[in-house]
Design an enzyme around this catalytic site. Sequence first.
Site, PDB file in Angstrom:
ATOM      1  N   SER A 669       1.031  -1.624   0.180  1.00 49.75           N
ATOM      2  CA  SER A 669      -0.054   0.047  -0.195  1.00 49.75           C
ATOM      3  C   SER A 669       0.828   1.377  -0.063  1.00 49.75           C
ATOM      4  CB  SER A 669      -0.645   0.034   1.278  1.00 49.75           C
ATOM      5  OG  SER A 669      -2.107   0.740   0.743  1.00 49.75           O
ATOM      6  N   ASP A 742      -9.242  -4.868  -6.130  1.00 50.14           N
ATOM      7  CA  ASP A 742      -8.607  -3.759  -4.771  1.00 50.14           C
ATOM      8  C   ASP A 742     -10.196  -2.741  -4.205  1.00 50.14           C
ATOM      9  OD1 ASP A 742      -7.630  -2.052  -2.813  1.00 50.14           O
ATOM     10  OD2 ASP A 742      -5.053  -2.308  -4.162  1.00 50.14           O
ATOM     11  N   HIS A 776      -7.044  -5.040  -1.290  1.00 50.65           N
ATOM     12  CA  HIS A 776      -6.430  -4.904  -1.334  1.00 50.65           C
ATOM     13  C   HIS A 776      -5.387  -5.734  -0.634  1.00 50.65           C
ATOM     14  CE1 HIS A 776      -3.972  -1.262  -0.153  1.00 50.65           C
ATOM     15  NE2 HIS A 776      -4.066  -1.062   0.850  1.00 50.65           N
TER      16      HIS A 776
END
Length: 813
Positions: A669, A742, A776
């Site tokens: 991330s 995601d 994610h």
Amino acid sequence: MKTKILLLLVAFVLPVNLFAQGSYKQPPKDIMDVLNAPATPATSVSPAKDKIALLEPLRYPPISELSQPMLRLAGLRINPNTNGAHRQPYFVKVTLKNIADGKEMPVQLPNGAQIISPTWSADGKYIAAGNITPSGVEMWIIETASGKAKLIKNAKVNTAFGGFSWMPDQKSLIANLVPAKRAAAPAYQNLTPTEPSIQETVGKTGAVQTFQDLLKSPNDENLFEYYATSQMAIVSVDGKIKEIGAPAMFDTADIAPDGNHILVSRVQRPFSYLFPYSRFPKEVEIWDTSGKMIYKVASSKLQDNLPVQGVPVGRRSFGWIPTEAATLIWAEALDEGNPKNKAENRDKLMKLAAPFSGEPTELVKVQQRFQGRAFGEKDGLMLFYDYDRDKQRRRIFSIDYRNPGAPKLISDLNVNDRYGDIGQPVTKRLPNGFSVILQNGDEIFLTGSGASSEGDRPFLRKMNLKDLKTTEIFRSENGVYESFVALMDNNGTQIITRRESLAEPPNLIVRSFCSNLPNAGACPPEIQITKFTDSTPQIRGIKKQLVKYKRADGVDLSFTLYTPPNYKEGTRLPTIFWAYPLEYTDASTAGQVSGSTNRFTNIGGYSHLFFLLNGYAVLDDVTIPIVGDPLTVNDTFIKQLTDSAQAAIDKATEMGVTDPERVGVGGHSYGAFMTANLLAHSDMFRAGIARSGAYNRTLTPFGFQSERRTFWEAPELYAKVSPFFVANKINEPLLMIHGEADNNQGTFPIQSERLFAALQGNGGTARLVMLPLESHGYSAKESIEHVLYEQINWFDKYVKNAQPRNKNQTANR
């Protein structure tokens, strides 16, 4: 001529065929053995403090579960087959264990049970739980005395947009059920469009964040309304069902402590294609248990013009006071919800009691932005919190909500000050099921991580609310990591802790502190409740230590150094640098240590710690503080980032562990964003791994992380920190991994796709792995195995076995 054309076509398609990889791959066997080790059950202590529930999870679901239909609607992910949330983690086994004698009793569940949301009743007699089946989510009631589980017939729970909770009588639940007689669902496959999708804006302003899974068409609107609609009902443990009112899209259905009033929030049209359901119009009302509206609390419009870090105008943050029969409390903005507006007080708290016929009364004005509240079990105690975004400070106040006077300040700290954190109040369940702060005379109990310069040492302490003096009851000793779990009584004499060490896995312990009693006699011995064993003894040879050092500007930094099993002191190893940058307002908090090296090492999922089993050293949780004024902190992001990384590598090299010519960098991330920037702006690393990242900040134009300025206010900054803009300078190999589904705000899969294309177009070395059906974070067994395979292979090739650097690797800096 035909031959030439054919050769050209072959040359054109050949690069595409290079990416055909076949099936999912697996990492080496020693990694697979650790990956597939049995998971330790989760534990949940009964409110009655006589039992714990041992909950065995399915650690890694098969990819076939992620392949279930998924509707991405208004910020939700819905499985239309179950009318539940798509990919709900679940437990496959439930066991009840007596605290006193250790006797275990398996709960009798149906074969193939997938248990979600197990919830104790306040008296500990029952556990309510959902069970995912192919056609819906069943409701089950577990009798904790016998371990028998009972199916509630004709009750499928809408967990896509709702759930269930205990009523105050603890013999029934309020639930969102799938309507029994609804029409057929709108189609969602192979549709022929009947109209265009249209949006319009006329002069409104407001931040439009990069939300995911939004509505895109009129048919999406119909699908959202269909699957979000539920029938509110009261379901008794003996199977009786009482429907309440008409079906609706219930965003909230909270029962009052008296059991006779329900706080209801119903989502309304018009919907939005730019915002999730949380911004949609709502009718907030108080109903009785027959479904009749007693009081209109608020009618909110579509929240499509909120300022950056702002709040809605009007009533918000509704809730019941737990110790009153039916008294509602809420917040209202005094600054039009805009943090940029100057205001003496930003919020006020209001309350109104049944029968809701009078005017609301003001409890207190809140100087900074209201952040939350918690109630005590007696004496009108209420704690409330406010937050100053400019100074990054959070304050805690106490007040008697019955006779409010001037609030009493309990704590005032920088939000990043872990060393000064006083902890969180310990709570208890009232007989009506509500959680409140446990009070013992003038004292409350506080528990926290106990951060210190030597690492975390969790604590339990009591605080006198009159003079604010604290007395420590328990703090984790050196050499172990022991954290507070629950109080066994109301005076802190006996507690449950979770204890672990480098050699021993986490287990629950009952500990006694008889010095807290005025007439302490013989103190009961320690009782070990659980006896979980080490399922991965082969990794006990891993060593770890806290390493502290300084950045060039004097800011204190640290990392946890892991070395592989059988490591020989003084041997230089290929090294993994893994980090996640964080913003701070001052150097003193930026340098604070987090975590503990006394914790039991447990490796799972797609963790970078698996590199330890392949001969690497790992610098974990490397501190990358970005220090400065909250408004302009990112102006020096690149310099602080590279200086922090250089200091860490220099320290690890100085220790004789790291081979500075064989260091790889990685992150997830915002850590992926960091990775790409470090490769673009330095030559410290031989290769990188960037998972689920965002690399072009112009695609998140209304801010990112704590950045307040929009792209139009600071275009140079957005370009400067975006690795996409300097893709031509990324001349070290970069592996990018991204879930095709995601759902994290800002990290759209196109971020990785576009950076890969830029690297390819500029002659870079890169590999892009798109994981089907993954979000994610990655959850399927096949996906996790493949990610580990890719990560190991990439760094083995470009870090561990890296060729000597050539001059071209720094030519583009």
